[in-house]
Write an enzyme that holds these catalytic residues in place. Structure first.
Site, PDB file in Angstrom:
ATOM      1  N   HIS A 163       0.837  -1.229   0.000  1.00  0.00           N
ATOM      2  CA  HIS A 163       0.000   0.000   0.000  1.00  0.00           C
ATOM      3  C   HIS A 163       0.861   1.265   0.000  1.00  0.00           C
ATOM      4  CE1 HIS A 163      -3.898  -2.078   0.869  1.00  0.00           C
ATOM      5  NE2 HIS A 163      -3.102  -2.947   1.448  1.00  0.00           N
TER       6      HIS A 163
ATOM      7  N   ASN B 226     -10.372  -2.737   2.414  1.00  0.00           N
ATOM      8  CA  ASN B 226     -10.048  -2.768   0.985  1.00  0.00           C
ATOM      9  C   ASN B 226     -11.311  -2.528   0.167  1.00  0.00           C
ATOM     10  OD1 ASN B 226      -7.302  -3.279   1.166  1.00  0.00           O
ATOM     11  ND2 ASN B 226      -7.493  -5.491   0.924  1.00  0.00           N
TER      12      ASN B 226
ATOM     13  N   HIS C 195      -4.059   1.150  11.901  1.00  0.00           N
ATOM     14  CA  HIS C 195      -3.851  -0.105  12.628  1.00  0.00           C
ATOM     15  C   HIS C 195      -5.213  -0.738  12.926  1.00  0.00           C
ATOM     16  CE1 HIS C 195      -2.575  -3.137  15.258  1.00  0.00           C
ATOM     17  NE2 HIS C 195      -1.561  -2.531  15.830  1.00  0.00           N
TER      18      HIS C 195
ATOM     19  N   TYR D 291       0.898  -4.103  12.216  1.00  0.00           N
ATOM     20  CA  TYR D 291       0.828  -2.677  11.873  1.00  0.00           C
ATOM     21  C   TYR D 291       1.703  -1.802  12.771  1.00  0.00           C
ATOM     22  CZ  TYR D 291      -2.608  -3.789   8.335  1.00  0.00           C
ATOM     23  OH  TYR D 291      -3.206  -4.304   7.217  1.00  0.00           O
TER      24      TYR D 291
HETATM   25 FE1  HDE Z   1      -2.582  -4.743   5.495  1.00  0.00          FE
HETATM   26  N1  HDE Z   1      -0.767  -3.979   5.940  1.00  0.00           N
HETATM   27  N2  HDE Z   1      -1.945  -6.585   6.068  1.00  0.00           N
HETATM   28  N3  HDE Z   1      -4.343  -5.602   4.908  1.00  0.00           N
HETATM   29  N4  HDE Z   1      -3.242  -2.983   4.884  1.00  0.00           N
HETATM   30  C1  HDE Z   1      -0.407  -2.695   5.766  1.00  0.00           C
HETATM   31  O1  HDE Z   1       0.758  -1.416   7.365  1.00  0.00           O
HETATM   32  C2  HDE Z   1      -0.846  -6.827   6.788  1.00  0.00           C
HETATM   33  C3  HDE Z   1      -4.687  -6.913   4.999  1.00  0.00           C
HETATM   34  C4  HDE Z   1      -4.490  -2.666   4.448  1.00  0.00           C
HETATM   35  O2  HDE Z   1      -3.228   3.541   3.936  1.00  0.00           O
HETATM   36  C5  HDE Z   1       0.932  -2.382   6.372  1.00  0.00           C
HETATM   37  O3  HDE Z   1       1.123   0.762   7.727  1.00  0.00           O
HETATM   38  C6  HDE Z   1      -0.778  -8.203   7.179  1.00  0.00           C
HETATM   39  C7  HDE Z   1      -6.086  -7.089   4.754  1.00  0.00           C
HETATM   40  C8  HDE Z   1      -4.534  -1.281   4.052  1.00  0.00           C
HETATM   41  O4  HDE Z   1      -1.635   3.382   5.425  1.00  0.00           O
HETATM   42  C9  HDE Z   1       1.331  -3.724   7.038  1.00  0.00           C
HETATM   43  C10 HDE Z   1      -1.899  -8.781   6.646  1.00  0.00           C
HETATM   44  C11 HDE Z   1      -6.573  -5.841   4.494  1.00  0.00           C
HETATM   45  C12 HDE Z   1      -3.265  -0.779   4.277  1.00  0.00           C
HETATM   46  C13 HDE Z   1       0.170  -4.614   6.672  1.00  0.00           C
HETATM   47  C14 HDE Z   1      -2.629  -7.762   5.955  1.00  0.00           C
HETATM   48  C15 HDE Z   1      -5.469  -4.923   4.592  1.00  0.00           C
HETATM   49  C16 HDE Z   1      -2.474  -1.871   4.807  1.00  0.00           C
HETATM   50  C17 HDE Z   1       1.922  -1.769   5.439  1.00  0.00           C
HETATM   51  C18 HDE Z   1      -2.351 -10.225   6.730  1.00  0.00           C
HETATM   52  C19 HDE Z   1      -8.017  -5.461   4.150  1.00  0.00           C
HETATM   53  C20 HDE Z   1      -2.775   0.610   4.003  1.00  0.00           C
HETATM   54  C21 HDE Z   1       2.052  -0.323   5.858  1.00  0.00           C
HETATM   55  C22 HDE Z   1      -2.264 -10.812   8.016  1.00  0.00           C
HETATM   56  C23 HDE Z   1      -8.922  -5.671   5.234  1.00  0.00           C
HETATM   57  C24 HDE Z   1      -3.033   1.531   5.147  1.00  0.00           C
HETATM   58  C25 HDE Z   1       1.276  -0.220   7.059  1.00  0.00           C
HETATM   59  C26 HDE Z   1      -2.590   2.935   4.801  1.00  0.00           C
HETATM   60  C27 HDE Z   1      -1.141  -1.744   5.192  1.00  0.00           C
HETATM   61  C28 HDE Z   1       0.125  -5.877   7.075  1.00  0.00           C
HETATM   62  C29 HDE Z   1      -3.816  -8.018   5.240  1.00  0.00           C
HETATM   63  C30 HDE Z   1      -5.632  -3.523   4.349  1.00  0.00           C
HETATM   64  C31 HDE Z   1       2.676  -4.286   6.674  1.00  0.00           C
HETATM   65  C32 HDE Z   1       0.327  -8.831   7.986  1.00  0.00           C
HETATM   66  C33 HDE Z   1      -6.867  -8.401   4.802  1.00  0.00           C
HETATM   67  C34 HDE Z   1      -5.734  -0.538   3.494  1.00  0.00           C
HETATM   68  O5  HDE Z   1       1.413  -3.597   8.420  1.00  0.00           O
END
Ligand code: HDE
Length: 719
Positions: free
Chosen positions: A84, A157, A348, A371
């Site tokens: 992202h 999402n 988060h 997060y």
């Molecule tokens: Fe994320 N995801 N994600 N994700 N995610 C990040 O956090 C992660 C997942 C989502 O505009 C990271 O600050 C893991 C689902 C959005 O700043 C990180 C898993 C959904 C955004 C991270 C998921 C999301 C992130 C990268 C599986 C939809 C952007 C930078 C266990 C419900 C937020 C950050 C923004 C961002 C980890 C799965 C949505 C690495 C480990 C499912 C919208 O922490």
């Protein structure tokens, strides 16, 4: 009666926080009497020349002004988000329209009419910070609610399900999706071997694979896409009674997409297409809006759905549990500074407030760890909650201290709890009266490292999605699979994908396989592979209307119409249509071969807004070619104008042609002669004054259909 803490929060922070913050920041950006200074406040004598030993001599190390400036510049970048990374944000508010008091004790969901400030960030997933907006990808839809009980983040999402069921697979998924490690290609694209290799070996990804190959992943605008919380969460009311809840954001303008060819071209012609669209809409006062909806399921009824609510590869069809509309989100202010706000915002899923809790979805549980962890390296330490965009509007007190970039000056002798030396700031824990309470769920031993058998069905909802698409949407899905897999170099990977697809729908699989130079899809081969489960839940419906984007939203508000002109243009009907478009909330821009103006047929000047080159057809929703024989003739002889119209036709956009303008279409072979059948979305009209208003309405009705998928000879059109 309001609790004392809440009362204090209301009084102390409601109005004061924003204004005070702003003042402080402004004072930082102005030196004494508005003079340029160093970071130490020293007035800079000259910002063009470094300190040298003689005008032609070497620069002196002593020049601390130069050193400060360059050192700061050298460190201006922070690591981009690991996923992202590319995003755009905006401020706004959430207004509750229906109290949820019977379901949750969350303060911001109690009183209909109450407003909560928000910051929202939309993003793509795979690409780097500088990648294009219109790539085929999931869009992040992250909302930070600044509530009086603390920040609540709904980090969702634009697709309601996810690829994988367990956080353990997330790094593998992302490694497979991102550019391949040996040569760092391709950028912001899933069309490559490692991604499809992973997908083909993980049948649980099939449902989401269907969604990402659909038009959902190439939205027309952030303002025209849905958002979903994805996981099942819990609402808990004041009596401790819980309901499972799924969150939905529904765009007021309906959900609409680009077409793939258009999305690819936009990636080059305007890589900031979505970011610009969001920014300009807000700047123009066209505030983007979504309804918040919830699907609520009683804990005791969850079993009877037939699939497991804890499995993030499943959605709840709206026909099974209707979406209850409870509020609206309005984005009405652009950020002042991209880095300070959009880049530094830290979302988060674990930022919750009392009354909202997690479920045991194993993907969500893994996110709860990730997060904060990622912000530590991205934002450089544990104090990122002090950055202006991340600060809550309610006071916070604890004994966490120090660390990199600490801004707070915590006072007093005691930095531990319990203490008796804090001079009135002991901050004891409240014993559970107001605090966050986890739902008292009974958990089943023993500890296991295994998947629940209730997660085994990988195909029934993928089939439901496929069955719910319109014929045009199905064609787009097939074409998207064909495109992506044609980029996959290893035939065995292509074969495994279509073998899996045979379990979604055999016809789909056969069609996808046709141009890929591989064997016929083999459902049995897929079933023999590891990870495959031959379990299919019987759903009580064949198709779900909410899963399709067809016929969605009839408004043309904020749509953009290109008016193609050259010298001699007839503006009588044009003026009427432009007014009607404006009345309907759309805008029209005059596009010609050059900037400045063109002479109209009546000898006046018509101002030109754009050239064919700087605003090509992909940046518009519809095209209008006014009459006037001189204009029509010039346009027909101009390759850029011809391409403009052909491309709009190919992308199934509405085209309105007036009077002599019809000649242009005939030259292009995309409108028949006298008595020929009408082409959907091609509106032909005359300059006749009595017919102008009706023509305008026909044009508007056609634009409201968004696209006209059924058109003759589309493949033959060279655009
Ligand atoms: Fe994320 N995801 N994600 N994700 N995610 C990040 O956090 C992660 C997942 C989502 O505009 C990271 O600050 C893991 C689902 C959005 O700043 C990180 C898993 C959904 C955004 C991270 C998921 C999301 C992130 C990268 C599986 C939809 C952007 C930078 C266990 C419900 C937020 C950050 C923004 C961002 C980890 C799965 C949505 C690495 C480990 C499912 C919208 O922490």
């Amino acid at each position: 009666m309001a609790q004392p803490r809440q009362e204090a929060q209301r009084k102390s922070k409601a109005g004061e926080s924003g204004a005070a913050k702003q003042k402080q920041l402004e004072s930082f950006s102005q030196g004494p009497e508005n003079l340029l200074t160093t970071n130490q406040g020293l007035v800079v004598p000259d910002n063009h020349n470094s300190l040298k030993a003689g005008v032609r001599g070497p620069t002196l190390l002593e020049d601390f002004i130069l050193r400060e400036k360059i050192t700061h510049f050298d460190h201006e970048r922070i690591p981009e988000r690991v996923v992202h990374a590319r995003g755009a944000g905006a401020h706004g508010y959430f207004e509750l329209t229906r109290s949820l008091v019977e379901y949750t004790r969350a303060d911001f969901l109690q009183e209909a009419g109450s407003r909560t400030p928000v910051f929202v960030r939309f993003s793509t997933v795979a690409g780097s910070r500088g990648s294009a907006d219109t790539v085929r990808d999931v869009r992040g839809f992250a909302v930070k609610f600044y509530t009086r009980e603390g920040n609540y983040d709904l980090v969702g999402n634009n697709i309601p399900v996810f690829f994988i069921q367990d956080a353990m697979k997330f790094p593998d998924l992302v490694h497979a999706l991102k550019p391949e490690p040996h040569h760092d290609m391709p950028q912001a694209a899933s069309a490559h071997d490692t991604f499809w290799d992973f997908i083909s070996l993980m049948p649980e990804t099939t449902h989401m694979a269907m969604w990402i190959m659909s038009d959902r992943t190439i939205p027309r605008s952030y303002r025209m896409m849905e958002g979903f919380g994805v996981h099942t969460f819990r609402f808990i009311n004041a009596k401790g009674v819980a309901h499972f809840v799924k969150f939905h954001w529904k765009p007021r303008l309906g959900k609409h997409a680009l077409v793939w060819d258009e999305a690819q071209k936009l990636a080059g012609k305007d890589p900031d297409f979505h970011r610009r669209d969001l920014w300009e809409s807000i700047a123009q006062g066209n505030f983007p809006e979504w309804e918040l909806g919830v699907q609520l399921v009683e804990e005791s009824k969850a079993q009877s759905l037939g699939f497991d609510l804890l499995d993030p590869t499943k959605l709840i069809p709206e026909e099974m549990v209707p979406v209850l509309t409870v509020g609206k989100l309005v984005l009405n202010r652009n950020p002042d500074n991209f880095f300070a706000e959009t880049e530094q915002v830290a979302f988060h899923p674990g930022h919750v407030v009392p009354g909202i809790d997690f479920s045991n979805d194993p993907l969500l549980q893994g996110r709860l760890f990730s997060y904060t962890d990622t912000q530590l390296s991205r934002l450089g330490g544990p104090n990122f909650h002090e950055l202006p965009i991340n600060r809550g509007v309610c006071p916070f007190h604890n004994f966490q201290r120090d660390g990199m970039h600490r801004m707070l000056v915590n006072k007093g002798q005691a930095a531990y709890e319990p203490n008796s030396l804090g001079n009135g700031s002991e901050f004891r824990v409240d014993g559970g009266q107001q605090g966050f309470q986890s739902f008292a769920e009974a958990v089943e031993p023993p500890k296991v490292r295994r998947r629940s058998p209730s997660f085994d069905d990988h195909f029934s909802q993928a089939t439901l999605f496929w069955n719910s698409q319109s014929p045009a949407e199905k064609d787009h899905i097939v074409a998207a699979f064909q495109f992506e897999l044609s980029k996959v170099e290893v035939p065995a990977v292509r074969q495994r994908v279509v073998d899996n697809l045979a379990h979604v729908d055999p016809k789909l699989a056969r069609k996808v396989a046709e141009p890929l130079g591989i064997g016929a899809p083999d459902a049995k081969a897929a079933a023999g592979r590891s990870g495959f489960r031959d379990v299919r839940v019987k759903l009580p419906l064949e198709a779900s209307a909410a899963l399709s984007m067809e016929g969605n939203g009839a408004s043309i508000a904020t749509r953009k119409v290109a008016v193609l002109v050259a010298g001699g243009v007839e503006v009588g009907a044009l003026r009427v249509i432009q007014q009607a478009l404006q009345d309907a909330g759309a805008s029209s821009r005059v596009v010609a071969a050059h900037l400045g103006s063109v002479a109209t047929s009546s000898g006046q000047q018509l101002a030109v807004d754009h050239t064919f080159g700087n605003m090509p057809s992909v940046m518009f929703d519809a095209v209008l070619v006014p009459g006037g024989s001189g204009s029509a003739q010039t346009l027909a002889g101009n390759g850029d104008a011809v391409h403009f119209v052909l491309e709009a036709y190919k992308h199934c956009k509405t085209i309105c042609v007036i009077g002599e303008g019809v000649q242009l279409l005939r030259t292009l072979g995309i409108a028949g002669g006298e008595g020929a059948p009408a082409t959907p979305g091609v509106v032909l009209g005359s300059n006749d004054p009595p017919l102008r208003a009706q023509l305008a309405q026909e044009f508007i009705a056609a634009i409201a259909r968004h696209r006209h998928w059924v058109r003759a000879n589309l493949e033959a059109v060279p655009a």
